[in-house]
Design an enzyme around this catalytic site. Structure first.
Site, PDB file in Angstrom:
ATOM      1  N   GLN A  37      23.625  55.703  78.234  1.00 23.77           N
ATOM      2  CA  GLN A  37      22.606  54.678  78.423  1.00 23.77           C
ATOM      3  C   GLN A  37      21.774  54.469  77.171  1.00 23.77           C
ATOM      4  OE1 GLN A  37      19.188  56.823  80.906  1.00 23.77           O
ATOM      5  NE2 GLN A  37      21.230  57.365  81.672  1.00 23.77           N
ATOM      6  N   HIS A  87      17.741  52.942  76.237  1.00 22.27           N
ATOM      7  CA  HIS A  87      16.447  52.462  76.716  1.00 22.27           C
ATOM      8  C   HIS A  87      15.908  51.439  75.723  1.00 22.27           C
ATOM      9  CE1 HIS A  87      16.751  55.536  79.649  1.00 22.27           C
ATOM     10  NE2 HIS A  87      16.513  56.531  78.822  1.00 22.27           N
ATOM     11  N   GLU A 111      11.913  59.288  75.027  1.00 21.64           N
ATOM     12  CA  GLU A 111      11.980  60.548  75.760  1.00 21.64           C
ATOM     13  C   GLU A 111      12.007  61.738  74.797  1.00 21.64           C
ATOM     14  OE1 GLU A 111      14.738  58.961  79.493  1.00 21.64           O
ATOM     15  OE2 GLU A 111      15.689  59.897  77.758  1.00 21.64           O
ATOM     16  N   HIS A 131      22.694  57.430  74.495  1.00 22.48           N
ATOM     17  CA  HIS A 131      22.652  58.865  74.730  1.00 22.48           C
ATOM     18  C   HIS A 131      23.102  59.166  76.155  1.00 22.48           C
ATOM     19  CE1 HIS A 131      18.741  57.398  76.253  1.00 22.48           C
ATOM     20  NE2 HIS A 131      18.859  58.372  77.141  1.00 22.48           N
ATOM     21  N   ARG A 174      23.100  50.574  80.727  1.00 17.65           N
ATOM     22  CA  ARG A 174      24.185  51.553  80.794  1.00 17.65           C
ATOM     23  C   ARG A 174      25.413  51.113  80.004  1.00 17.65           C
ATOM     24  NH1 ARG A 174      21.470  51.606  85.601  1.00 17.65           N
ATOM     25  NH2 ARG A 174      20.690  53.667  86.239  1.00 17.65           N
TER      26      ARG A 174
END
Length: 407
Positions: A111, A113, A148, A272, A291
């Site tokens: 995926q 972001h 993240e 990632h 995705r």
């Protein structure tokens, strides 16, 4: 309007609030890791994927205030400036991060972001198109980015970022997939972000027999070369996600195994996937995922490409090396939504509170004491919320204590 005077009657506003956190039973979760790490009861042997610590609408923590149990989100709403801090309330209007314990025995989807501007534009566009938030085709659940940080609790395997152009070409050439020959030659003649983008799109858009033959060649080669980490991973993924085009992605993405205590930052616009293991994860308060494979969920290749930066990332650049001061690890990250620290405060450590915090005891009990004498002890695996109005506290533990907050 003060939370002390208006919402908590005559009681002194508590400085420490123990959290009860929801557990997400996603299919990729591990039944054993969370019980082994934090003595969580799992007699039903369910997959325990994520423990959510925060105020996300998809699963807010709860706490006890007086005789009442309420969600952390509702507690924050009592007085956002006092609880979040005036700065956090002004710029975010909510707790701007979600803190998690994550345990995986099966790989999560590959995926990307989106960054903030891509998320804002995509969310607005899908709102105007009238696509419901729960619709299978929905790409953007909110208008926020989702950077993240991962902190490994044991060995934790993941894929993160594109390999160098030369490494990608060598990997694919070595496997010898005839269906990709022409695309690989085109990439070799254009070693650039544009060249990688075209190659990645070609890979993801293979269908039917062409796709089946390419994956068969890949799995056959990987089966004979399982001494190599990348091909061992491909064989494992082939058992989990047979005939999924994402099986080709380990040839393109860095495969990395973090050791206990290692940390890694996952930037926006970077492909990632988490593969297996246990970690702490802190992220911006968003649910936006584009995705690329290892999933039965919606893949929108156009949006994926629009939200991805096609630049190599070296393995060394992916690791976060903390600054260590007096036994505490401080992690520098390029966003304002969250900060992360890990303390070893065996002698006691005094912290100044500038925004709402969540603390997690990793190894053993941790005791927090406020300057007014209020004190609380949490056990290994337990967490608590500290409002901005607390201003200070001292923490003592014989093990690690993770600290999540915003700048």
């Amino acid at each position: 309007m003060s939370v002390v005077n208006t919402q908590l009657s005559n009681e002194q506003a508590p400085k420490f609030l123990k959290l009860n956190n929801p557990i997400k039973n996603y299919a990729w979760g591990c039944a054993d890791l969370l019980p082994d790490l934090f003595d969580v009861d799992n007699q039903a042997s369910e997959p325990l994927a994520e423990v959510w610590m925060g105020a996300h609408p998809g699963g807010s923590s709860t706490l006890t205030l007086g005789n009442n149990e309420l969600s952390l989100a509702d507690f924050i709403a009592l007085d956002k400036p006092a609880i979040l801090s005036p700065v956090t309330e002004k710029y975010f209007g909510e707790l701007p991060y979600l803190f998690k314990i994550l345990t995986a025995q099966k790989a999560l989807s590959i995926q990307v972001h989106p960054d903030k501007s891509t998320a804002e534009q995509g969310f607005q566009r899908e709102q105007e198109q009238g696509i419901e938030l729960g619709d299978f085709r929905r790409n953007y659940k909110d208008a926020n980015h989702k950077p993240e940080l991962v902190y490994a609790l044991g060995e934790f395997q993941a894929m993160n970022g594109f390999r160098s152009f030369e490494a990608i070409i060598n990997n694919v050439r070595e496997v010898n997939i005839p269906q990709l020959d022409s695309a690989l030659q085109a990439f070799e003649s254009d070693l650039s972000a544009n060249g990688l983008e075209r190659f990645f799109v070609r890979l993801l858009t293979m269908q039917g027999q062409e796709k089946e033959l390419a994956l068969a060649a890949l799995v056959a080669y990987s089966t004979q070369h399982q001494h190599d980490e990348t091909h061992a991973l491909i064989c494992s993924l082939a058992e989990q996600y047979p005939n999924d085009i994402g099986l080709l992605c380990p040839l393109l993405l860095n495969v990395i195994t973090l050791q206990p205590g290692d940390s890694m930052y996952l930037s926006a616009r970077t492909p990632h996937a988490y593969v297996k293991g246990a970690c702490l994860e802190i992220m911006a308060n968003s649910d936006n995922v584009l995705r690329a494979g290892l999933t039965a969920k919606h893949i929108d290749i156009n949006e994926l490409v629009n939200g991805t930066t096609f630049e190599p990332r070296s393995l060394d650049s992916l690791l976060l090396r903390p600054s260590v001061v007096d036994g505490s690890c401080y992690y520098s990250i390029p966003v304002e939504d969250f900060r992360f620290e890990v303390h070893l405060p065996e002698r006691g450590k005094t912290c100044q509170v500038h925004s709402a915090e969540i603390l997690l005891a990793i190894d053993t009990d941790a005791t927090l004491t406020h300057s007014n004498g209020e004190s609380i002890t949490i056990a290994k695996g337990e967490s608590l919320f500290i409002p901005a109005y607390a201003e200070n506290y001292t923490v003592m533990s014989n093990g690690r204590v993770a600290r999540a907050f915003s700048s």
